[in-house]
Design a protein around this motif. Structure first.
Motif, PDB file in Angstrom:
ATOM      1  N   PRO A 145     -14.148  18.813  23.285  1.00 58.79           N
ATOM      2  CA  PRO A 145     -14.197  18.218  24.619  1.00 58.79           C
ATOM      3  C   PRO A 145     -14.765  16.805  24.611  1.00 58.79           C
ATOM      4  N   GLY A 146     -14.025  15.887  25.231  1.00 57.33           N
ATOM      5  CA  GLY A 146     -14.478  14.513  25.368  1.00 57.33           C
ATOM      6  C   GLY A 146     -14.134  13.597  24.214  1.00 57.33           C
ATOM      7  N   ALA A 147     -13.544  14.127  23.132  1.00 60.64           N
ATOM      8  CA  ALA A 147     -13.272  13.292  21.959  1.00 60.64           C
ATOM      9  C   ALA A 147     -12.290  12.168  22.278  1.00 60.64           C
ATOM     10  N   ALA A 148     -11.139  12.519  22.829  1.00 59.99           N
ATOM     11  CA  ALA A 148     -10.130  11.503  23.139  1.00 59.99           C
ATOM     12  C   ALA A 148     -10.643  10.533  24.199  1.00 59.99           C
ATOM     13  N   GLU A 149     -11.314  11.076  25.215  1.00 55.47           N
ATOM     14  CA  GLU A 149     -11.807  10.235  26.305  1.00 55.47           C
ATOM     15  C   GLU A 149     -12.875   9.261  25.828  1.00 55.47           C
ATOM     16  N   ALA A 150     -13.800   9.748  25.006  1.00 51.08           N
ATOM     17  CA  ALA A 150     -14.873   8.880  24.518  1.00 51.08           C
ATOM     18  C   ALA A 150     -14.327   7.745  23.665  1.00 51.08           C
ATOM     19  N   LEU A 151     -13.408   8.062  22.752  1.00 53.37           N
ATOM     20  CA  LEU A 151     -12.833   7.016  21.903  1.00 53.37           C
ATOM     21  C   LEU A 151     -12.065   5.999  22.738  1.00 53.37           C
ATOM     22  N   ALA A 152     -11.331   6.471  23.729  1.00 52.33           N
ATOM     23  CA  ALA A 152     -10.559   5.564  24.586  1.00 52.33           C
ATOM     24  C   ALA A 152     -11.486   4.622  25.352  1.00 52.33           C
ATOM     25  N   GLN A 153     -12.537   5.182  25.943  1.00 54.93           N
ATOM     26  CA  GLN A 153     -13.460   4.357  26.730  1.00 54.93           C
ATOM     27  C   GLN A 153     -14.185   3.335  25.858  1.00 54.93           C
ATOM     28  N   LEU A 154     -14.623   3.767  24.684  1.00 54.64           N
ATOM     29  CA  LEU A 154     -15.339   2.855  23.797  1.00 54.64           C
ATOM     30  C   LEU A 154     -14.417   1.781  23.248  1.00 54.64           C
ATOM     31  N   VAL A 193     -11.753   0.528  24.738  1.00 55.25           N
ATOM     32  CA  VAL A 193     -11.516  -0.418  25.835  1.00 55.25           C
ATOM     33  C   VAL A 193     -12.729  -1.320  26.043  1.00 55.25           C
ATOM     34  N   ALA A 194     -13.927  -0.769  25.811  1.00 60.51           N
ATOM     35  CA  ALA A 194     -15.159  -1.536  25.989  1.00 60.51           C
ATOM     36  C   ALA A 194     -15.397  -2.531  24.859  1.00 60.51           C
ATOM     37  N   GLY A 195     -14.534  -2.487  23.834  1.00 59.23           N
ATOM     38  CA  GLY A 195     -14.643  -3.452  22.750  1.00 59.23           C
ATOM     39  C   GLY A 195     -15.541  -3.019  21.601  1.00 59.23           C
ATOM     40  N   VAL A 196     -15.957  -1.747  21.599  1.00 61.13           N
ATOM     41  CA  VAL A 196     -16.764  -1.240  20.496  1.00 61.13           C
ATOM     42  C   VAL A 196     -15.845  -0.953  19.309  1.00 61.13           C
ATOM     43  N   ARG A 197     -16.246  -1.393  18.122  1.00 56.10           N
ATOM     44  CA  ARG A 197     -15.466  -1.111  16.917  1.00 56.10           C
ATOM     45  C   ARG A 197     -15.723   0.342  16.501  1.00 56.10           C
ATOM     46  N   LEU A 198     -14.655   1.060  16.195  1.00 57.54           N
ATOM     47  CA  LEU A 198     -14.766   2.495  15.948  1.00 57.54           C
ATOM     48  C   LEU A 198     -14.278   2.865  14.555  1.00 57.54           C
ATOM     49  N   GLY A 199     -14.954   3.826  13.951  1.00 57.33           N
ATOM     50  CA  GLY A 199     -14.539   4.309  12.649  1.00 57.33           C
ATOM     51  C   GLY A 199     -14.899   5.763  12.464  1.00 57.33           C
ATOM     52  N   VAL A 200     -14.309   6.383  11.462  1.00 60.61           N
ATOM     53  CA  VAL A 200     -14.636   7.763  11.081  1.00 60.61           C
ATOM     54  C   VAL A 200     -15.148   7.756   9.652  1.00 60.61           C
ATOM     55  N   ALA A 201     -16.260   8.435   9.425  1.00 57.43           N
ATOM     56  CA  ALA A 201     -16.825   8.604   8.084  1.00 57.43           C
ATOM     57  C   ALA A 201     -17.061  10.098   7.893  1.00 57.43           C
ATOM     58  N   THR A 202     -16.269  10.719   7.051  1.00 62.55           N
ATOM     59  CA  THR A 202     -16.274  12.174   6.909  1.00 62.55           C
ATOM     60  C   THR A 202     -16.233  12.576   5.445  1.00 62.55           C
ATOM     61  N   ASN A 203     -16.652  13.814   5.167  1.00 63.45           N
ATOM     62  CA  ASN A 203     -16.538  14.353   3.814  1.00 63.45           C
ATOM     63  C   ASN A 203     -15.184  15.015   3.578  1.00 63.45           C
ATOM     64  N   LYS A 204     -14.373  15.138   4.628  1.00 61.35           N
ATOM     65  CA  LYS A 204     -13.027  15.682   4.477  1.00 61.35           C
ATOM     66  C   LYS A 204     -12.176  14.699   3.665  1.00 61.35           C
TER      67      LYS A 204
END
Length: 231
Positions: A100-109, A111-122
Motif C-alpha cells: 500500500p502506497g508504493a506507487a503513490e509515494a514514488l509518483a509524488q516524490l 513529481v516533487a523532484g526527489v531523486r529516487l533509487g532502489v538498493a536491494t539484496n535481490k
C-alpha cells in the motif's frame, strides 16, 4: 524518531524492495518450495520463508535447507543456488503485489523532484523485471541489485553505488526499508533511515534503531512534508 536524529528533506531517497515496496513473500515461498520439492523435501510455510528473506538469495537457500533438516555447505550449497536461479526468475511477479502506497509515494516524490533509487539484496535481473512489471522503473534513477556489488546489505555498497548514480551525497539522502539490514547499511553509509512497519523482520520496527518509523508507505509523503516544513 530516535534521540539525536538529524533528519531533513532529502534530495534523494533509496528504497529497499522486498517488504518495503512489494510483498514478494508468496512468490519467494513458491520458488523455495519448488527447489525443495526437486530434492524430495517437504514444503516450508509462508511464515517460515518470510522470516528468511532479507540477506540475498544465497542466504535464503541456505536457511531453507537448514529448516528442512538437510543443511548444505560448500559445493552442495553452490549447486542448490545454481538450481534456484531459474526457479527464482519464474516466481517474481505471479503472486507478488505492491505494498500500500508504493506507487503513490514514488509518483509524488518523483513529481516533487526527489531523486529516487532502489538498493536491494535481490538479484539485479529479478529486481528490474519486477519494477518494470509494476511500472515503477521509470521513476527510478538508480536500480542496484545484490549481485551488482561485492557486499550485500548490511554493507553500504549498494546504497553508495545507487547514490553515485543519482549524483547525490549520503548526507543529502535517505534510506527507506523494513529490516535491520537496511538500518545497518544506512548507518554504514552515514545516512538517515526510515523503517516501514510490517515488513520482513522478526524484530519490532521500533527496535531496529531507525530515525523514524512509518505505519506504511501511505504515510511517507506526509512525514517528508513535515521534514520539508521543519527545514
Amino acid at each position: 524518531m530516535s534521540d539525536g536524529a538529524m533528519l531533513q528533506m532529502p534530495k534523494a531517497i533509496l528504497f529497499d524492495l522486498d517488504g518495503t515496496l512489494i510483498d514478494s513473500a508468496p512468490d519467494i515461498t513458491a520458488a523455495v518450495n519448488e527447489l525443495l520439492a526437486g530434492r524430495g523435501l517437504p514444503p516450508l510455510s509462508l511464515a517460515q520463508v518470510k522470516s528468511m528473506i532479507g540477506n540475498g538469495v544465497e542466504k535464503l537457500v541456505e536457511r531453507a535447507f537448514a529448516a528442512s533438516g538437510t543443511p548444505l555447505s560448500n559445493g552442495g550449497l553452490e549447486e542448490a543456488n545454481r538450481e534456484m536461479a531459474p526457479i527464482y526468475l519464474r516466481h517474481i511477479t505471479r503472486l507478488t503485489r505492491l505494498l500500500p502506497g508504493a506507487a503513490e509515494a514514488l509518483a509524488q516524490l518523483h513529481v516533487a523532484g526527489v531523486r529516487l533509487g532502489v538498493a536491494t539484496n535481490k538479484p539485479q535481473l529479478a529486481t528490474r523485471e519486477i519494477l518494470l512489471h509494476f511500472g515503477l522503473a521509470e521513476r527510478l534513477g538508480a536500480i542496484v541489485g545484490g549481485d551488482a556489488v561485492t557486499r550485500k546489505k548490511p554493507a553500504p555498497d549498494s546504497l553508495l553505488l545507487a547514490l553515485e548514480r543519482l549524483g547525490t551525497e549520503p548526507r543529502d539522502a535517505l534510506m527507506v526499508g523494513d529490516s535491520i539490514a537496511d538500518v545497518e547499511a544506512a548507518r554504514a553509509a552515514d545516512m538517515p533511515v526510515i523503517i516501514i512497519r510490517g515488513g520482513y523482520t522478526k524484530v519490532p520496527a521500533e527496535q531496529l534503531g531507525a530515525d523514524l518509523v512509518c505505519d506504511s508507505l501511505l504515510d511517507l509523503p506526509a512525514a517528508l512534508d513535515g521534514l520539508r516544513n521543519a527545514a
